[in-house]
Motif scaffolding. Structure first.
Motif, PDB file in Angstrom:
ATOM      1  N   VAL A  90      -1.127   8.147  -0.666  1.00  0.00           N
ATOM      2  CA  VAL A  90      -0.408   7.608  -1.822  1.00  0.00           C
ATOM      3  C   VAL A  90       0.401   6.377  -1.420  1.00  0.00           C
ATOM      4  O   VAL A  90       0.435   5.367  -2.140  1.00  0.00           O
ATOM      5  CB  VAL A  90       0.492   8.690  -2.446  1.00  0.00           C
ATOM      6  CG1 VAL A  90       1.428   8.091  -3.488  1.00  0.00           C
ATOM      7  CG2 VAL A  90      -0.360   9.792  -3.082  1.00  0.00           C
ATOM      8  N   ALA A  91       1.060   6.440  -0.265  1.00  0.00           N
ATOM      9  CA  ALA A  91       1.842   5.290   0.204  1.00  0.00           C
ATOM     10  C   ALA A  91       0.952   4.080   0.446  1.00  0.00           C
ATOM     11  O   ALA A  91       1.297   2.946   0.073  1.00  0.00           O
ATOM     12  CB  ALA A  91       2.596   5.662   1.479  1.00  0.00           C
ATOM     13  N   ASP A  94       0.024   2.612  -2.822  1.00  0.00           N
ATOM     14  CA  ASP A  94       1.147   1.837  -3.359  1.00  0.00           C
ATOM     15  C   ASP A  94       1.171   0.435  -2.767  1.00  0.00           C
ATOM     16  O   ASP A  94       1.355  -0.565  -3.474  1.00  0.00           O
ATOM     17  CB  ASP A  94       2.480   2.524  -3.030  1.00  0.00           C
ATOM     18  CG  ASP A  94       2.724   3.807  -3.802  1.00  0.00           C
ATOM     19  OD1 ASP A  94       2.028   4.060  -4.809  1.00  0.00           O
ATOM     20  OD2 ASP A  94       3.632   4.558  -3.392  1.00  0.00           O
ATOM     21  N   ALA A  95       1.021   0.363  -1.438  1.00  0.00           N
ATOM     22  CA  ALA A  95       1.070  -0.930  -0.764  1.00  0.00           C
ATOM     23  C   ALA A  95      -0.067  -1.835  -1.219  1.00  0.00           C
ATOM     24  O   ALA A  95       0.134  -3.025  -1.503  1.00  0.00           O
ATOM     25  CB  ALA A  95       1.032  -0.733   0.749  1.00  0.00           C
ATOM     26  N   VAL A  96      -1.275  -1.291  -1.285  1.00  0.00           N
ATOM     27  CA  VAL A  96      -2.435  -2.080  -1.699  1.00  0.00           C
ATOM     28  C   VAL A  96      -2.277  -2.549  -3.143  1.00  0.00           C
ATOM     29  O   VAL A  96      -2.572  -3.707  -3.472  1.00  0.00           O
ATOM     30  CB  VAL A  96      -3.715  -1.245  -1.512  1.00  0.00           C
ATOM     31  CG1 VAL A  96      -4.901  -1.889  -2.224  1.00  0.00           C
ATOM     32  CG2 VAL A  96      -4.026  -1.076  -0.025  1.00  0.00           C
ATOM     33  N   ALA A  97      -1.792  -1.674  -4.018  1.00  0.00           N
ATOM     34  CA  ALA A  97      -1.634  -2.031  -5.431  1.00  0.00           C
ATOM     35  C   ALA A  97      -0.644  -3.175  -5.619  1.00  0.00           C
ATOM     36  O   ALA A  97      -0.734  -3.919  -6.601  1.00  0.00           O
ATOM     37  CB  ALA A  97      -1.194  -0.814  -6.233  1.00  0.00           C
ATOM     38  N   SER A  98       0.295  -3.328  -4.681  1.00  0.00           N
ATOM     39  CA  SER A  98       1.288  -4.391  -4.807  1.00  0.00           C
ATOM     40  C   SER A  98       0.677  -5.782  -4.685  1.00  0.00           C
ATOM     41  O   SER A  98       1.330  -6.777  -5.010  1.00  0.00           O
ATOM     42  CB  SER A  98       2.388  -4.213  -3.746  1.00  0.00           C
ATOM     43  OG  SER A  98       1.920  -4.550  -2.453  1.00  0.00           O
ATOM     44  N   ALA A 178       6.543   1.694   1.636  1.00  0.00           N
ATOM     45  CA  ALA A 178       6.031   2.712   0.719  1.00  0.00           C
ATOM     46  C   ALA A 178       5.991   4.083   1.388  1.00  0.00           C
ATOM     47  O   ALA A 178       6.289   5.107   0.750  1.00  0.00           O
ATOM     48  CB  ALA A 178       4.635   2.313   0.238  1.00  0.00           C
ATOM     49  N   LEU A 179       5.627   4.127   2.664  1.00  0.00           N
ATOM     50  CA  LEU A 179       5.585   5.400   3.376  1.00  0.00           C
ATOM     51  C   LEU A 179       6.985   5.998   3.492  1.00  0.00           C
ATOM     52  O   LEU A 179       7.176   7.210   3.318  1.00  0.00           O
ATOM     53  CB  LEU A 179       4.964   5.207   4.759  1.00  0.00           C
ATOM     54  CG  LEU A 179       4.785   6.458   5.618  1.00  0.00           C
ATOM     55  CD1 LEU A 179       3.969   7.525   4.892  1.00  0.00           C
ATOM     56  CD2 LEU A 179       4.129   6.102   6.949  1.00  0.00           C
TER      57      LEU A 179
END
Length: 252
Positions: A90-91, A94-98, A178-179
């Motif tokens: 999930v973390a 989150d990072a990739v989606a940013s 994110a992690l």
């Protein structure tokens, strides 16, 4: 002489062990963990020469892609160690989606964009004498500037997916942040919050899939993941709880 490694901004309490070239960041991080390295230590290398994925599979890791391994000391029973696969997934999503792309999570530990593999996660753990987790090494490999051309699966990278501004350093910084956030959420709210976030990005949920096990291949509907992270597959003969296997769907 190799160029100097750049500084990376990490959350408070985290530290970076930066290398120019290693065989495997997981191997390096595991050695540090055995020697007592603290929670939040991240081993990062510009290049890995002997990177690996699940079940010992090779993982392509040229310079320009992210290869890093985080040492985690979560203070939980060893039976819960598998939850961290989903926290890390999930973390990383989150990072990739940013970077303006839409990653999906493939059970148990891959990130995809439009059905193509972008990143993989490999967790290794050690059990303490009291059956708690001594340490977990969470290895991640993200295709940023390059991706392999392989016959057995489709792959992509962030640049090819449209995130031309993504660089190794910024992906690492955003992943670490994110992690840190997702670990805090998991500690505060338990696995249910992580599970809900993971299911929100799950690829193939509610669809028919095939799961290749050690001795057989099952086909059915991917219903959900249970509170332990097992994949629940509904087949013609009933429901199956699957803790390890390879999932196939969509394109062949």
């Amino acid at each position: 002489m190799p160029d100097a490694l750049p500084s990376i901004a990490l959350p408070p309490g985290w530290r970076l062990d930066a290398r120019d070239r290693v065989g495997s960041t997981n191997d390096e991080a595991r050695a540090l963990a055995v020697a007592g390295a603290a929670h939040g230590t991240i081993v990062w290398a510009r290049r890995q020469d002997a990177a690996r994925g699940r079940r010992g599979r090779a993982w392509s890791s040229p310079e320009g892609n992210l290869a890093c391994s985080a040492i985690l000391r979560p203070d939980i029973p060893f039976a819960r160690a598998g939850e961290l696969t989903f926290v890390v997934g999930v973390a990383l999503a989150d990072a990739v989606a940013s970077f303006g792309v839409e990653p999906k999570l493939k059970w148990p530990n891959d990130l995809q964009i439009a059905g193509d593999k972008l990143a993989g996660i490999l967790l290794e753990a050690a059990v303490a004498p009291d059956r708690s987790v001594d340490w977990i090494v969470a290895g991640t490999g993200v295709n940023i500037a390059h991706h392999p051309q392989l016959a057995d699966y489709h792959a992509t990278d962030l640049h090819a997916a449209g995130a031309r501004d993504a660089a190794v350093e910024t992906v690492l910084e955003r992943y670490a942040a994110a992690l840190d956030r997702r670990l805090a959420e998991w500690r505060a709210d338990g696995f249910d919050a992580t599970r809900a976030a993971w299911l929100g990005r799950a690829v193939g949920l509610g669809a028919r899939i095939k799961v290749r096990l050690e001795t057989e291949t099952l086909e059915g509907v991917f219903e959900h993941i249970d509170p332990s992270g097992a994949l629940i597959l509904r087949t013609d003969t009933g429901r199956h709880s699957i803790t390890a296997g390879d999932v196939f769907f969509g394109r062949g």
